[in-house]
Design a protein around this motif. Structure first.
Motif, mmCIF file in Angstrom:
data_model
loop_
_atom_site.group_PDB
_atom_site.id
_atom_site.type_symbol
_atom_site.label_atom_id
_atom_site.label_comp_id
_atom_site.label_asym_id
_atom_site.label_seq_id
_atom_site.Cartn_x
_atom_site.Cartn_y
_atom_site.Cartn_z
ATOM 1 N N TYR A 1 -0.330 -3.840 -17.680
ATOM 2 C CA TYR A 1 -0.473 -4.135 -16.254
ATOM 3 C C TYR A 1 -1.391 -5.331 -16.042
ATOM 4 O O TYR A 1 -1.120 -6.219 -15.217
ATOM 5 C CB TYR A 1 -1.037 -2.927 -15.509
ATOM 6 C CG TYR A 1 -0.093 -1.746 -15.429
ATOM 7 C CD1 TYR A 1 1.249 -1.865 -15.763
ATOM 8 C CD2 TYR A 1 -0.546 -0.492 -15.011
ATOM 9 C CE1 TYR A 1 2.117 -0.779 -15.689
ATOM 10 C CE2 TYR A 1 0.304 0.597 -14.936
ATOM 11 C CZ TYR A 1 1.631 0.449 -15.280
ATOM 12 O OH TYR A 1 2.468 1.527 -15.207
ATOM 13 N N MET B 1 9.530 -1.406 -8.228
ATOM 14 C CA MET B 1 8.453 -1.180 -7.271
ATOM 15 C C MET B 1 7.088 -1.414 -7.918
ATOM 16 O O MET B 1 6.185 -2.006 -7.314
ATOM 17 C CB MET B 1 8.539 0.233 -6.700
ATOM 18 C CG MET B 1 9.772 0.484 -5.839
ATOM 19 S SD MET B 1 9.899 -0.671 -4.432
ATOM 20 C CE MET B 1 8.439 -0.204 -3.501
ATOM 21 N N ARG B 2 6.933 -0.953 -9.157
ATOM 22 C CA ARG B 2 5.656 -1.159 -9.846
ATOM 23 C C ARG B 2 5.393 -2.638 -10.077
ATOM 24 O O ARG B 2 4.288 -3.144 -9.848
ATOM 25 C CB ARG B 2 5.673 -0.413 -11.185
ATOM 26 C CG ARG B 2 4.350 -0.494 -11.948
ATOM 27 C CD ARG B 2 4.506 0.039 -13.344
ATOM 28 N NE ARG B 2 5.378 -0.824 -14.148
ATOM 29 C CZ ARG B 2 5.814 -0.506 -15.366
ATOM 30 N NH1 ARG B 2 5.509 0.658 -15.905
ATOM 31 N NH2 ARG B 2 6.591 -1.345 -16.027
ATOM 32 N N ARG C 1 4.447 -4.403 -6.863
ATOM 33 C CA ARG C 1 3.048 -4.132 -6.498
ATOM 34 C C ARG C 1 2.096 -4.971 -7.346
ATOM 35 O O ARG C 1 1.103 -5.515 -6.846
ATOM 36 C CB ARG C 1 2.731 -2.648 -6.658
ATOM 37 C CG ARG C 1 3.321 -1.771 -5.565
ATOM 38 C CD ARG C 1 2.692 -0.387 -5.574
ATOM 39 N NE ARG C 1 3.033 0.347 -6.795
ATOM 40 C CZ ARG C 1 4.080 1.143 -6.907
ATOM 41 N NH1 ARG C 1 4.902 1.324 -5.877
ATOM 42 N NH2 ARG C 1 4.324 1.789 -8.040
ATOM 43 N N MET D 1 2.306 -8.483 -6.050
ATOM 44 C CA MET D 1 1.551 -8.624 -4.806
ATOM 45 C C MET D 1 0.059 -8.713 -5.086
ATOM 46 O O MET D 1 -0.658 -9.509 -4.461
ATOM 47 C CB MET D 1 1.856 -7.440 -3.887
ATOM 48 C CG MET D 1 3.274 -7.430 -3.340
ATOM 49 S SD MET D 1 3.699 -5.902 -2.452
ATOM 50 C CE MET D 1 2.589 -6.012 -1.057
ATOM 51 N N LEU D 2 -0.417 -7.897 -6.044
ATOM 52 C CA LEU D 2 -1.836 -7.941 -6.400
ATOM 53 C C LEU D 2 -2.205 -9.299 -6.996
ATOM 54 O O LEU D 2 -3.220 -9.900 -6.615
ATOM 55 C CB LEU D 2 -2.156 -6.820 -7.401
ATOM 56 C CG LEU D 2 -3.605 -6.764 -7.915
ATOM 57 C CD1 LEU D 2 -4.583 -6.587 -6.755
ATOM 58 C CD2 LEU D 2 -3.771 -5.646 -8.935
ATOM 59 N N VAL E 1 6.150 -11.845 -5.069
ATOM 60 C CA VAL E 1 7.041 -10.698 -4.854
ATOM 61 C C VAL E 1 8.437 -10.985 -5.400
ATOM 62 O O VAL E 1 9.030 -10.166 -6.116
ATOM 63 C CB VAL E 1 7.110 -10.349 -3.352
ATOM 64 C CG1 VAL E 1 8.154 -9.260 -3.101
ATOM 65 C CG2 VAL E 1 5.746 -9.891 -2.848
#
Length: 291
Positions: A17, A216-217, A220, A223-224, A268
């Protein structure tokens, strides 16, 4: 033993991540810097163009009413950014300050002429546009001469076109590299879950159902990374505005907002597309190919 393996898996997941967020942040930050540079390079180029003056000299027969009427005409002219009226006395003083001696003491009279320095708007600092303005002004019988640096105008416009072309090439290259880097990070992240993907597929889960949590992960995480890039870009803008207030970095707020919004949207969109195609690749693989 199981607990140690779970901890290892958790650390590896967190590391995956982190690498995705970091790659998204770095790439979008560089793209944002490039976008802000493009915006401000246009502003700097326009400012430089508008510093090039066209000087209009008037004949000695031109009285104050003629000069004032010409000044009023320039105020409503669409091509004039701002104008400066220079009397022959002011021009003589400027020459005296430059050469260090009063030339009128041995000439006996002031040979200089009243003039207007016209700073054109950036859009009119083009060879054809200036020529048309010059021809129109010369129709005034009281104008003795019009002087401006024609070579400088041509040089500025040619160099701006060359720089703009290279900026577009570099922007396209960096965008391509950005997509590749983010795509590689996300593919590595998906690769570690390839067995989970294939297991879900074998028990009857649809491709859309399998893709959804991964997409989706990744979105996110994108976006972070984009938000971190935006914060860093705002920090750079604030620093430049504080250190170099004359540049007016923050004057073009709508375009700055557009760049920041574009950075967020790119984070995104790229993560969504990359994850979609990465998961699709593993969904289409045979079980034997997973090894």
């Amino acid at each position: 033993m199981s607990s140690s393996f779970d901890k290892f898996q958790k650390r590896r997941l967190i590391s995956s991540y982190f690498s995705v967020v970091l790659s998204v942040f770095l790439v979008l930050f560089l793209l944002g810097i490039l976008g802000l540079f493009i915006i401000n390079s246009k502003k700097l180029a326009d400012d430089f163009k508008e510093k090039i003056a066209m000087t209009v000299f008037f004949k000695n027969e031109a009285n104050d009413s003629i000069l004032k009427a010409f000044g009023k005409e320039l105020k409503i002219a669409p091509y004039a950014r701002h104008t400066v009226y220079v009397t022959k006395e002011q021009a003589a003083k400027q020459h005296t300050d430059i050469i260090g001696e009063d030339f009128m003491t041995f000439l006996g009279e002031n040979p200089l002429q009243n003039s207007y320095d016209i700073h054109l708007k950036a859009d009119y600092v083009e060879k054809d546009s200036i020529s048309k303005i010059e021809m129109r002004l010369r129709e005034n019988p009281m104008i003795a001469d019009i002087v401006y640096d024609k070579q400088l105008v041509n040089l500025v416009n040619d160099n701006i076109k060359k720089v703009s072309m290279w900026i577009l090439i570099i922007s396209g290259f960096l965008t391509f590299i950005a997509v590749l880097l983010i795509n590689s990070s996300l593919r590595l992240s998906i690769h570690s879950n390839r067995f989970i993907i294939k297991t879900m597929q074998m028990v009857g889960a649809t491709k859309a159902f399998i893709r959804r949590p991964f997409v989706m992960r990744s979105v996110r995480l994108g976006m972070l990374g984009a938000l971190l890039a935006i914060i860093a870009l705002l920090g750079v803008l604030y620093y430049l505005e504080t250190k170099f207030p004359d540049l007016g970095i923050l004057d073009n707020k709508p375009f700055i907002g557009f760049v920041l919004l574009g950075v967020f949207g790119a984070g995104v969109l790229i993560t969504w597309l990359s994850t979609h195609f990465a998961t699709q690749r593993f969904l289409n693989l045979r079980t034997d190919d997973l090894y």
